[in-house]
Write an enzyme that holds these catalytic residues in place. Structure first.
Site, PDB file in Angstrom:
ATOM      1  N   GLY A 428     -12.524 -14.688 -31.572  1.00  0.00           N
ATOM      2  CA  GLY A 428     -13.696 -14.822 -30.720  1.00  0.00           C
ATOM      3  C   GLY A 428     -14.340 -16.185 -30.911  1.00  0.00           C
ATOM      4  N   ALA A 429     -14.403 -16.615 -32.158  1.00  0.00           N
ATOM      5  CA  ALA A 429     -15.022 -17.905 -32.468  1.00  0.00           C
ATOM      6  C   ALA A 429     -14.680 -18.303 -33.888  1.00  0.00           C
ATOM      7  CB  ALA A 429     -16.543 -17.801 -32.318  1.00  0.00           C
ATOM      8  N   MET A 430     -14.862 -19.600 -34.181  1.00  0.00           N
ATOM      9  CA  MET A 430     -14.544 -20.108 -35.518  1.00  0.00           C
ATOM     10  C   MET A 430     -15.627 -21.083 -35.948  1.00  0.00           C
ATOM     11  SD  MET A 430     -12.602 -20.268 -38.123  1.00  0.00           S
ATOM     12  CE  MET A 430     -13.122 -21.257 -39.506  1.00  0.00           C
ATOM     13  N   HIS A 464     -23.536 -15.062 -35.411  1.00  0.00           N
ATOM     14  CA  HIS A 464     -22.569 -14.915 -36.512  1.00  0.00           C
ATOM     15  C   HIS A 464     -22.054 -16.286 -36.979  1.00  0.00           C
ATOM     16  CE1 HIS A 464     -19.247 -12.733 -38.594  1.00  0.00           C
ATOM     17  NE2 HIS A 464     -18.620 -13.886 -38.385  1.00  0.00           N
ATOM     18  N   GLU A 465     -21.636 -17.096 -36.039  1.00  0.00           N
ATOM     19  CA  GLU A 465     -21.037 -18.382 -36.431  1.00  0.00           C
ATOM     20  C   GLU A 465     -22.086 -19.334 -36.997  1.00  0.00           C
ATOM     21  OE1 GLU A 465     -18.015 -18.139 -36.672  1.00  0.00           O
ATOM     22  OE2 GLU A 465     -17.644 -16.503 -35.279  1.00  0.00           O
ATOM     23  N   GLU A 487     -17.594 -13.232 -44.560  1.00  0.00           N
ATOM     24  CA  GLU A 487     -17.694 -12.463 -43.313  1.00  0.00           C
ATOM     25  C   GLU A 487     -18.747 -11.360 -43.374  1.00  0.00           C
ATOM     26  OE1 GLU A 487     -16.688 -13.590 -40.755  1.00  0.00           O
ATOM     27  OE2 GLU A 487     -15.064 -14.941 -41.275  1.00  0.00           O
TER      28      GLU A 487
HETATM   29  N1  BES Z   1     -14.146 -16.901 -39.380  1.00  0.00           N
HETATM   30  C1  BES Z   1     -13.991 -16.041 -38.272  1.00  0.00           C
HETATM   31  C2  BES Z   1     -12.843 -16.426 -37.372  1.00  0.00           C
HETATM   32  C3  BES Z   1     -11.492 -16.061 -37.932  1.00  0.00           C
HETATM   33  C4  BES Z   1     -11.069 -14.756 -37.876  1.00  0.00           C
HETATM   34  C5  BES Z   1     -10.665 -17.011 -38.464  1.00  0.00           C
HETATM   35  C6  BES Z   1      -9.841 -14.426 -38.400  1.00  0.00           C
HETATM   36  C7  BES Z   1      -9.440 -16.683 -38.984  1.00  0.00           C
HETATM   37  C8  BES Z   1      -9.025 -15.386 -38.950  1.00  0.00           C
HETATM   38  C9  BES Z   1     -15.244 -16.032 -37.411  1.00  0.00           C
HETATM   39  O1  BES Z   1     -16.408 -16.279 -38.095  1.00  0.00           O
HETATM   40  C10 BES Z   1     -15.392 -14.648 -36.868  1.00  0.00           C
HETATM   41  O2  BES Z   1     -15.695 -13.772 -37.628  1.00  0.00           O
HETATM   42  N2  BES Z   1     -15.172 -14.473 -35.567  1.00  0.00           N
HETATM   43  C11 BES Z   1     -15.238 -13.179 -34.948  1.00  0.00           C
HETATM   44  C12 BES Z   1     -16.440 -13.051 -34.088  1.00  0.00           C
HETATM   45  C13 BES Z   1     -17.648 -12.563 -34.830  1.00  0.00           C
HETATM   46  C14 BES Z   1     -18.821 -12.426 -33.905  1.00  0.00           C
HETATM   47  C15 BES Z   1     -17.443 -11.256 -35.553  1.00  0.00           C
HETATM   48  C16 BES Z   1     -14.002 -13.012 -34.085  1.00  0.00           C
HETATM   49  O3  BES Z   1     -13.291 -13.977 -33.905  1.00  0.00           O
HETATM   50  O4  BES Z   1     -13.764 -11.921 -33.613  1.00  0.00           O
HETATM   51 ZN    ZN Z   2     -17.076 -14.741 -39.312  1.00  0.00          ZN
END
Ligand code: BES
Ligand code: ZN
Length: 980
Positions: A428-430, A464-465, A487
């Site tokens: 969803g995002a990084m 979140h980000e 997380e």
């Molecule tokens: N750090 C994660 C993105 C990520 C997820 C990187 C798995 C590598 C492997 C990011 O902060 C994240 O948690 N993104 C979520 C969205 C969030 C609102 C829960 C996502 O991508 O679903």
């Molecule tokens: Zn995250």
């Protein structure tokens, strides 16, 4: 919720800021608490960093350090859900410690079992302690002239590779990177060079670091003075993504050296590393875009580096690019200088000390809007045709950034923060520091087509980000086993900030649903403790699951012990309550879907410290919430007076399920007579708990149905959502099991309960956000299942929309219902697909794709899945959602599984084994199976694949879920026949 005092903000010990290796890795001394957690063989591990054996369960470390982690974490969570209302906090004095404080005295049998385990474990320690040091590493040997032969892996050139472990040695640490990259968006290749300044901790001849898929052409080492650059031999060991640069002379302790590497590679066609994306510009011309996704272990595929989160360093990044494109990185741009004809070089300012997984860069043609806040410039970027949808994100980011700075009392440390909408992103995002990347649908908001739900999710993702800019970026877990520190806290802050700044979004209801989902997963044997040992890249990727995100616990009082029980034990407790007059007996046991005889002893030894909360008929408002710390297997609570009813786990602030035994009847009557005596969250909690207990066979399904009989009076979103979720689970299973008649009888029952509510919904975007969300859910459900004339209204609206050639705007909240109904006809489906191609709104497109994937036409379903895998007309980022929708439907569920089987190699190549997407694909494509034949089929398919595939947590979860479905049917089918 109240802000927590800033003097409580301390880092958990295993989160690191800018210092490294000051502390030893985690050791949980369970030897001190033998009754807590059974020692499992896989918990014995050799820890390379400290050259000493660490056994989770029998460490040489003192307990206190570890307890500090949990205490600090709990303090960071001082604003935890337990503390939401100040009245509740005042009430915490009502927590009573049991007489002897922590674990109950172990029985003789337990003592004997524990002693035997201890003896075996000590023996194991001796064996392992003596063996691997001399087997794998030279430095590790105690006796220099030991005669056991050293076993080193072979490098690609046939020579011995001087390091055998997955994690890097700690004798060399990076301080600074100078990285120069030249991506070519025509050849889709890139070249690069990196100079890494390293410091020597122990004298050595080798520098081992990560590199994956890079064609390294030259390596040199320069000593501290920087005068003599000497060519160095380098060895490659691709199995561990490692290279070793061999120094021409010993590298001396305390000295700095510069390693210089030149290399080239291809822009990746997966979603990891430095990867390419094609998209169509405003003139429908194909364009290329290059972006990065490094977390968790892909920085090494863009540049050679020390790719572990603890190896923090500063970065100076330079990117050579076509003068017509633009680039972005973590830091603001310092200068642009011409290189050759048409090529210029952008140089960015030196970064703060940071982990490699947070480094990011983007090369593209983007547009932005910006605003300054607190000396930082916040900008939102998108491809030009999406620029009109970025305003909501900018406003929201500015508000959230200001909130976090005030709340943490730590300023956002960079001069700029960019949020970029990437046209193809797996997650969803990084949270890359200063350059957050988002899926377009997670950042863009279009007032015509984004629904109430979309607004909530865009806000949530940004919240979140941004929280990660502190939790994760400023302070980082030392190793991926503690991913939850990143997380879990970011998730917590996401909801906390949303409730504070956007109360109208009612994000607390979403949090409730998130916990329900985490519990479903955590109740399986294949679940894992929040903090788990991980090494390989698949295991690291698998850490990104619901548990790392959601299971954090209530930190109060004796936080040390309390936190530990929630972090090192997998699963959660079932609390059984028996009420006799004023006396309430409570007992805890491990909540398990499937009881496996071989786990009896270990399951019985689980013990949590549970901060129980309860309200009673004598006082049921939040301010009179009572609390009791259950830190024994069982306890007695004496009430001041006899009460009519008692409800535990107030507003579901705790991570446990409650069984009321005889008292379910009292609660059922209460809901029937006066359901508002309980809060909507409490009502949702009761619905969730009773259906779970029915699944376990601990309560009858009849009672569960009796409990939801009050629903025709219900108007709150949380309980209605939970009821519909539970009933849909049953409906879906019945339908796939070939019990169509029973399934339609269940649908009649649902209509009886919710029919009026569905009929009352208007086909507009009017009302408060929560009502709008409820409307979306009810109408989409009704149209999917063709009840309450939903399709008649929806089809009429769809036809009007078709006749206007898609120009009239549909209310965004009912859009999905309208499209779902429209896509039932072949013409409607074709028209929708045509509009999908031309739509510029991701919010609209995601509703369209879900509707397209809900057709009954199997050829269309196959077409959708195949085309999404190819990624030309439907982006591959959509595939897991398409599979999810297809696998829910009767015509689609077998197709989805076949598709996964046939394309397994391609899927795991594109999304990576262990990734969240692969976890979802496995889970969705098998979740509807409830027969032994399917169980065998799924098992044998994964067994036929690589060991890494069959060993995935998500595969084990899928198998357990099918076993549970079979058991559910065996337990409840006859009862359903009677009930419905
Ligand atoms: N750090 C994660 C993105 C990520 C997820 C990187 C798995 C590598 C492997 C990011 O902060 C994240 O948690 N993104 C979520 C969205 C969030 C609102 C829960 C996502 O991508 O679903
Ligand atoms: Zn995250």
């Amino acid at each position: 919720m109240q802000p927590f005092p800033s003097d409580q903000i301390q880092l958990p010990r295993n989160m690191i800021e800018n210092s490294m290796f000051e502390e030893e890795p985690d050791v949980v001394d369970l030897a001190k608490e033998p009754c807590l957690h059974p020692l499992e063989p896989d918990e014995v591990e050799y820890e390379p960093r400290s050259s000493r054996l660490l056994v989770r369960g029998l460490g040489e470390h003192e307990m206190d350090d570890d307890e500090e982690d949990y205490e600090s974490s709990a303090k960071l969570l001082g604003m935890s859900f337990m503390n939401r209302s100040s009245s509740l906090r005042n009430n915490m004095s009502v927590y009573r410690q049991s007489s002897n404080g922590s674990c109950s005295l172990p029985s003789t049998r337990t003592m004997v079992v524990c002693t035997v385990i201890l003896v075996i474990a000590v023996a194991l320690i001796m064996v392992i302690y003596l063996l691997p040091k001399c087997t794998f590493t030279k430095e590790g040997c105690h006796k220099r002239n030991h005669t056991i032969e050293l076993i080193y892996p072979l490098a690609t050139n046939g020579k011995l590779f001087p390091w055998a472990k997955i994690r890097l040695p700690s004798d060399v640490v990076p301080l600074h990177y100078d990285l120069v990259l030249q991506p070519n968006l025509t050849t889709l290749k890139f070249s690069g060079s990196v100079k890494i300044v390293v410091n020597i901790i122990h004298v050595t001849w080798k520098i081992v670091l990560h590199s994956s898929g890079l064609n390294i052409t030259k390596a040199t080492i320069t000593s501290a003075g920087g005068h003599q650059e000497k060519l160095a031999e380098f060895l490659e060991y691709p199995l561990h993504d490692q290279i070793a640069v061999m120094a021409p002379e010993a590298l001396l302790v305390g000295q700095n050296y510069t390693v210089n590497l030149a290399y080239s590679s291809k822009l990746s066609d997966t979603y990891y590393g430095f990867y390419k994306i094609s998209y169509k510009d405003e003139n429908l011309k194909q364009r290329w875009f290059a972006a990065t996704q490094f977390e968790p272990v892909a920085a090494r595929s863009a540049f050679p580096c020390f790719d572990e989160p603890a190896f923090k360093a500063t970065f100076l990044i330079k990117i050579k690019r076509d003068e017509k494109l633009s680039t972005m990185s973590n830091m603001p741009k310092k200068a642009t200088t011409p290189v050759t004809n048409g090529i210029v070089q952008d140089e960015f300012f030196v970064s703060l000390k940071m982990s490699t997984y947070l480094v990011a860069f983007v090369v593209a043609d983007l547009k932005n809007i910006s605003r300054e806040t607190n000396e930082s410039l916040v900008s939102v970027y998108a491809i030009p045709q999406h620029l009109n949808q970025v305003e909501y994100a900018l406003n929201t980011s500015v508000k959230l950034l200001e909130f976090y700075q005030n709340y943490f009392l730590i300023n956002y440390p960079l001069e700029k923060l960019d949020l970029v909408a990437i046209p193809d992103l797996q997650s969803g995002a990084m949270e890359n520091w200063g350059l957050i990347t988002f899926r377009e649908s997670a950042l863009l908001f279009d007032s015509h087509t984004s629904s109430a739900r979309d607004k909530k999710s865009v806000t949530a993702v940004i919240a979140h980000e941004l929280a990660h800019q502190w939790f994760g970026n400023l302070v980082t877990m030392e190793w991926w086993n503690d991913l939850w520190l990143n997380e879990g806290f970011a998730t917590f802050m996401e909801y906390f900030a949303m409730e504070e700044i956007f109360p109208e979004l009612h994000s607390d209801e979403d949090f409730l649903n998130l916990i329900f989902k985490a519990m479903m997963k955590d109740s399986l044997n294949s679940s894992h403790p929040v903090s788990s040992a991980v090494q390989s890249s698949e295991q690291i990727e698998e850490m990104f699951d619901a548990l790392s995100y959601i299971k954090i616990t209530n930190g109060t009082l004796d936080v040390k012990k309390l936190m530990k029980t929630w972090i090192v034990q997998k699963g959660f407790p079932l609390v059984t309550v028996v009420r006799k007059g004023k006396i309430i007996s409570v007992k805890q046991e491990k909540y398990l879907y499937l009881v496996e005889p071989e786990n009896w002893t270990s399951d019985a030894s689980y013990l949590w410290h549970i901060p129980l909360t309860y309200i009673t008929s004598s006082c049921n408002f939040t301010h009179c919430t009572n609390a009791y710390l259950l830190d024994q297997k069982s306890a007695i609570i004496e009430l001041p007076e006899e009460v009519e009813w008692i409800k535990f786990n107030v507003d579901m602030n705790g991570y446990y399920i409650v069984h009321y035994g005889e008292d379910w009847k009292t609660l059922i009557d209460l809901l029937k007579k006066n359901h508002t005596a309980l809060s909507p969250k409490d009502r949702a909690n009761l619905i969730n708990n009773i259906f779970n207990l029915a699944g376990l066979g601990k309560e009858s399904l009849e009672k569960a149905f009796e409990l939801i009989d009050y629903l025709n009076k219900e108007s709150s979103t949380a309980p209605l959502t939970q009821a519909l979720f539970q009933l849909s689970l049953i409906y879906n299973l019945l339908e796939k099991k070939g019990e169509q008649q029973l399934a339609s009888r269940l649908m009649h029952r649902i209509e009886r309960l919710l029919g009026d509510k569905i009929d009352q919904q208007s086909w507009t975007d009017d009302g408060a956000l929560s009502q709008r969300e409820l409307r979306s859910m009810l109408l989409a459900f009704a149209c999917t299942h063709d009840i309450r004339n939903c399709r008649t209204t929806a089809t009429e609206m769809f036809e009007k929309w078709v006749n206007s050639n898609g120009t009239i705007s549909l209310p965004s909240d009912v859009m999905k219902a309208v499209f779902t109904a429209g896509a039932k006809s072949s013409d409607g489906w074709d028209f929708l697909l045509k509009m999908y191609y031309s739509s510029v709104s991701e919010a609209e497109k995601s509703k369209m794709i879900e509707a397209l994937a809900s057709t009954d036409d199997v050829r269309k379903l196959i077409w959708l899945m195949q085309n999404s895998l190819e990624g030309e007309v439907i982006r591959t980022q959509e595939l897991s959602h398409i599979i999810a929708t297809v696998s829910q439907s009767l015509p689609g569920y077998l197709l989805a599984w076949d598709f996964v089987k046939e394309n397994w190699e391609k899927l795991t190549q594109k999304f990576h084994l262990g990734s969240y997407t692969i976890q979802n694909i496995i889970s969705w494509s098998t979740s509807q199976f409830a027969t032994k034949a399917h169980l065998m089929e799924v098992k044998s398919f994964f067994e036929s694949k690589s060991e890494q595939s069959s060993q995935l947590h998500s595969v084990k979860e899928a198998i357990e879920t099918i076993q549970f479905n079979i058991q559910w049917m065996e337990r409840n089918l006859a009862m359903l026949q009677e009930l419905l």
